[in-house]
Design a protein around this motif. Structure first.
Motif, mmCIF file in Angstrom:
data_model
loop_
_atom_site.group_PDB
_atom_site.id
_atom_site.type_symbol
_atom_site.label_atom_id
_atom_site.label_comp_id
_atom_site.label_asym_id
_atom_site.label_seq_id
_atom_site.Cartn_x
_atom_site.Cartn_y
_atom_site.Cartn_z
ATOM 1 N N LEU A 246 0.831 -1.197 0.000
ATOM 2 C CA LEU A 246 0.000 0.000 0.000
ATOM 3 C C LEU A 246 0.871 1.255 0.000
ATOM 4 C CD1 LEU A 246 -1.506 -1.993 2.602
ATOM 5 C CD2 LEU A 246 -3.302 -0.825 1.329
ATOM 6 N N PRO A 247 1.386 1.648 -1.158
ATOM 7 C CA PRO A 247 2.196 2.867 -1.223
ATOM 8 C C PRO A 247 1.323 4.116 -1.233
ATOM 9 C CG PRO A 247 2.021 1.896 -3.398
ATOM 10 C CD PRO A 247 1.294 0.970 -2.455
ATOM 11 N N GLY A 248 1.954 5.255 -0.978
ATOM 12 C CA GLY A 248 1.264 6.536 -1.103
ATOM 13 C C GLY A 248 1.628 7.177 -2.432
ATOM 14 N N SER A 249 1.879 8.461 -2.426
ATOM 15 C CA SER A 249 2.195 9.182 -3.660
ATOM 16 C C SER A 249 3.620 8.862 -4.116
ATOM 17 C CB SER A 249 2.067 10.693 -3.438
ATOM 18 O OG SER A 249 0.728 11.034 -3.115
ATOM 19 N N ILE A 250 3.751 8.562 -5.413
ATOM 20 C CA ILE A 250 5.042 8.240 -6.004
ATOM 21 C C ILE A 250 5.344 9.276 -7.080
ATOM 22 C CG2 ILE A 250 6.419 6.478 -7.157
ATOM 23 C CD1 ILE A 250 4.346 4.410 -6.185
ATOM 24 N N THR A 251 6.463 9.942 -6.966
ATOM 25 C CA THR A 251 6.829 10.953 -7.961
ATOM 26 C C THR A 251 7.287 10.244 -9.232
ATOM 27 O OG1 THR A 251 9.062 11.054 -7.013
ATOM 28 C CG2 THR A 251 7.467 12.686 -6.255
ATOM 29 N N SER A 252 6.426 10.245 -10.224
ATOM 30 C CA SER A 252 6.682 9.546 -11.479
ATOM 31 C C SER A 252 5.890 10.242 -12.574
ATOM 32 C CB SER A 252 6.235 8.081 -11.358
ATOM 33 O OG SER A 252 4.827 8.015 -11.185
ATOM 34 N N PRO A 253 6.125 9.876 -13.846
ATOM 35 C CA PRO A 253 5.319 10.460 -14.921
ATOM 36 C C PRO A 253 3.817 10.253 -14.710
ATOM 37 C CG PRO A 253 7.230 9.362 -15.835
ATOM 38 C CD PRO A 253 7.216 9.038 -14.376
ATOM 39 N N ALA A 283 12.158 0.078 -2.684
ATOM 40 C CA ALA A 283 13.015 -0.396 -1.595
ATOM 41 C C ALA A 283 12.205 -0.649 -0.326
ATOM 42 C CB ALA A 283 14.118 0.620 -1.324
ATOM 43 N N ALA A 284 11.292 0.254 -0.002
ATOM 44 C CA ALA A 284 10.482 0.094 1.206
ATOM 45 C C ALA A 284 9.539 -1.094 1.084
ATOM 46 C CB ALA A 284 9.691 1.377 1.464
ATOM 47 N N ALA A 285 8.970 -1.289 -0.107
ATOM 48 C CA ALA A 285 8.058 -2.408 -0.308
ATOM 49 C C ALA A 285 8.780 -3.740 -0.173
ATOM 50 C CB ALA A 285 7.403 -2.298 -1.687
ATOM 51 N N VAL A 286 9.927 -3.864 -0.807
ATOM 52 C CA VAL A 286 10.686 -5.113 -0.748
ATOM 53 C C VAL A 286 11.183 -5.373 0.676
ATOM 54 C CG1 VAL A 286 12.803 -6.263 -1.527
ATOM 55 C CG2 VAL A 286 11.319 -5.098 -3.181
ATOM 56 N N LYS A 287 11.575 -4.327 1.373
ATOM 57 C CA LYS A 287 12.023 -4.497 2.757
ATOM 58 C C LYS A 287 10.900 -5.060 3.622
ATOM 59 C CE LYS A 287 14.036 -1.963 6.672
ATOM 60 N NZ LYS A 287 14.508 -0.628 7.161
ATOM 61 N N GLY A 288 9.685 -4.539 3.463
ATOM 62 C CA GLY A 288 8.560 -5.058 4.226
ATOM 63 C C GLY A 288 8.275 -6.518 3.904
ATOM 64 N N LEU A 289 8.400 -6.895 2.637
ATOM 65 C CA LEU A 289 8.177 -8.284 2.227
ATOM 66 C C LEU A 289 9.270 -9.189 2.786
ATOM 67 C CD1 LEU A 289 7.150 -7.540 -1.454
ATOM 68 C CD2 LEU A 289 5.642 -8.448 0.320
ATOM 69 N N GLY A 292 8.523 -10.306 6.057
ATOM 70 C CA GLY A 292 7.414 -11.248 6.178
ATOM 71 C C GLY A 292 6.058 -10.602 6.364
ATOM 72 N N GLU A 293 5.920 -9.323 6.043
ATOM 73 C CA GLU A 293 4.647 -8.631 6.249
ATOM 74 C C GLU A 293 3.624 -9.027 5.196
ATOM 75 O OE1 GLU A 293 5.223 -4.423 6.558
ATOM 76 O OE2 GLU A 293 6.864 -4.604 8.000
ATOM 77 N N PHE A 294 2.372 -9.042 5.600
ATOM 78 C CA PHE A 294 1.264 -9.299 4.675
ATOM 79 C C PHE A 294 0.795 -7.992 4.047
ATOM 80 C CE2 PHE A 294 -3.474 -9.160 4.453
ATOM 81 C CZ PHE A 294 -3.602 -9.815 3.234
ATOM 82 N N LEU A 295 0.406 -7.029 4.867
ATOM 83 C CA LEU A 295 0.091 -5.688 4.391
ATOM 84 C C LEU A 295 1.342 -4.839 4.554
ATOM 85 C CD1 LEU A 295 -3.460 -4.913 5.868
ATOM 86 C CD2 LEU A 295 -2.887 -5.495 3.507
ATOM 87 N N VAL A 296 1.852 -4.329 3.456
ATOM 88 C CA VAL A 296 3.125 -3.605 3.472
ATOM 89 C C VAL A 296 2.877 -2.147 3.118
ATOM 90 C CG1 VAL A 296 5.456 -3.472 2.520
ATOM 91 C CG2 VAL A 296 4.309 -5.702 2.711
ATOM 92 N N THR A 297 3.279 -1.254 4.013
ATOM 93 C CA THR A 297 3.228 0.174 3.710
ATOM 94 C C THR A 297 4.659 0.674 3.530
ATOM 95 O OG1 THR A 297 3.150 0.643 6.086
ATOM 96 C CG2 THR A 297 1.049 0.597 4.903
ATOM 97 N N THR A 298 4.781 1.852 2.920
ATOM 98 C CA THR A 298 6.123 2.316 2.553
ATOM 99 C C THR A 298 6.527 3.611 3.231
ATOM 100 O OG1 THR A 298 5.259 3.486 0.606
ATOM 101 C CG2 THR A 298 5.915 1.175 0.303
ATOM 102 N N THR A 299 5.659 4.173 4.075
ATOM 103 C CA THR A 299 5.977 5.387 4.830
ATOM 104 C C THR A 299 5.473 5.231 6.264
ATOM 105 O OG1 THR A 299 3.877 6.495 4.290
ATOM 106 C CG2 THR A 299 5.731 6.820 2.750
ATOM 107 N N LEU A 300 5.955 6.093 7.156
ATOM 108 C CA LEU A 300 5.481 6.066 8.543
ATOM 109 C C LEU A 300 4.001 6.418 8.617
ATOM 110 C CD1 LEU A 300 8.449 7.675 10.515
ATOM 111 C CD2 LEU A 300 7.555 5.350 10.772
ATOM 112 N N LEU A 301 3.557 7.390 7.809
ATOM 113 C CA LEU A 301 2.136 7.728 7.779
ATOM 114 C C LEU A 301 1.314 6.529 7.330
ATOM 115 C CD1 LEU A 301 -0.220 9.729 7.926
ATOM 116 C CD2 LEU A 301 0.313 10.397 5.559
ATOM 117 N N GLY A 302 1.816 5.837 6.320
ATOM 118 C CA GLY A 302 1.112 4.642 5.857
ATOM 119 C C GLY A 302 1.048 3.578 6.932
ATOM 120 N N ARG A 303 2.129 3.419 7.691
ATOM 121 C CA ARG A 303 2.149 2.434 8.773
ATOM 122 C C ARG A 303 1.093 2.777 9.820
ATOM 123 N NH1 ARG A 303 5.825 -1.299 10.939
ATOM 124 N NH2 ARG A 303 4.610 -2.545 12.391
ATOM 125 N N ALA A 304 0.970 4.054 10.135
ATOM 126 C CA ALA A 304 -0.023 4.475 11.119
ATOM 127 C C ALA A 304 -1.440 4.230 10.612
ATOM 128 C CB ALA A 304 0.178 5.951 11.454
#
Length: 356
Positions: A246-253, A283-289, A292-304
């Motif tokens: 579950l990522p948040g905003s990603i700076t991309s095209p 990097a954050a997504a793969v680290k969570g996986l 062994g996480e099932f629901l993976v967030t990529t920021t502290l706000l997402g974790r909360a």
């Protein structure tokens, strides 16, 4: 009163220490997502987060297959990903052009990937394809609403169906199996699946459906994994694990395109949100996986946000998530009304186009 303040302060300090240790990986030392020498298939792999995932996993020793529609972008992405290979002499890379919104195309993808992978289905499949059209719900035409569900939910559901049917076929001879390490099916959802914001009624429901699918598949897979325990030679060749990122905003095209149609009130609600580059979110997504996480967030706000909305989903770390959930549930008493107030104030100060 003084005693209460003392215990409240002590509890807060303990919470912060536990949170810090959790972010450092103190509570999870084993790598639950081994990719070295294994084959990973990534949809939406020609740009953005998918391309960054391919590069990162190639660096970790994976054979990578990327899937998207545009063959020119696929070729460029393949060169970008393969140039990061850990061992260029051993690792292999492949592209598949396909329309993931069609169920039979997903079956073709798995069949082609299996043939390319020496007769074995990919070990890890990442349903990462999707796009966002953030806009006010009633201002969006019905075809776009349906397209958002097709592009974001059905692409993942079709791929999951084709992948799991391939993975769960019994293998009569153990010698034909490359290994018995767990296989992983991963879906890229969004923080939009956890919170309702004005302007995301076109996109977030599809991502919420994806999160629900992940929850249900995780439960169903216990049936087949359990069967394998008592049928090691004729059951499925390996356990299967489900994950949802579950990522948040990603700076991309893609993010730049979203902002062209995003309503001003949505931008107001997102002010202050943490934005990540495609490499940071990968990097954050793969680290969570790997933890062994099932629901993976990529920021502290997402974790909360995740901690306060987990329902029956398994906790990544029961103590941390329980502590965070308690704090955030209280915080929502203030955050929720503040978000509603911002939307209401925008409507008071700016003209709103009503349906004719």
């Amino acid at each position: 009163m003084a005693l209460g303040v003392y215990w409240a302060t002590l509890s807060l300090c303990l919470f912060l220490v536990v949170l810090m240790l959790d972010r450092m990986g103190f509570f999870s030392r084993k790598n639950h997502l081994e990719v070295d020498g294994r084959t990973v298939l990534i949809t939406g792999g020609s740009q953005g987060m998918g391309r960054a995932l391919g590069k990162l996993l190639a660096r970790k020793g994976a054979n990578v297959i990327i899937v998207a529609r545009n063959e020119a972008k696929l070729a460029e992405a393949l060169h970008y990903i393969s140039s990061s290979a850990k061992d260029p002499q051993k690792q292999r890379f492949h592209t598949i052009s396909a329309d993931l919104t069609k169920s039979d195309e997903n079956i073709r993808i798995i069949n082609e990937a299996t043939k390319w992978n020496n007769g074995h289905p990919p070990d890890i499949v990442w349903a990462n394809a999707g796009s966002s059209y953030p806009h006010l719900f009633i201002d969006t035409d019905i075809d776009t609403l349906r397209s958002q569900m097709d592009t974001n939910y059905w692409t993942a559901a079709y791929l999951a169906h084709a992948t799991l049917r391939a993975w769960l076929k019994p293998t009569a001879s153990k010698s034909t199996r490359p290994d018995d390490k767990p296989r992983h099916f991963i879906m890229t959802s969004s923080l939009g699946a956890l919170v309702g914001l004005a302007g995301y009624g076109t996109y977030a429901p599809a991502k919420a459906a994806m999160r629900s699918l992940a929850d249900n598949l995780r439960s169903e897979l216990h049936l087949y994994n359990g069967h394998r325990r008592t049928n090691p030679t004729s059951g499925p060749p390996a356990d299967v694990k489900i994950h949802c990122v579950l990522p948040g905003s990603i700076t991309s095209p893609g993010y730049e395109e979203e902002n062209k149609v995003k309503h001003p009130v949505t931008k107001i609600l997102e002010e202050g949100d943490t934005k990540q580059t495609e490499d940071e979110v990968a990097a954050a997504a793969v680290k969570g996986l790997e933890h062994g996480e099932f629901l993976v967030t990529t920021t502290l706000l997402g974790r909360a946000m995740k901690a306060s909305m987990m329902g029956s989903s398994p906790r990544s770390h029961w103590l941390v998530d329980t502590l965070i959930a308690g704090v955030i549930n209280w915080a929502w008493l203030f955050i929720g009304p503040d978000l509603d107030k911002k939307v209401s104030q925008y409507g008071e100060k700016n003209p709103v186009q009503l349906p004719s």
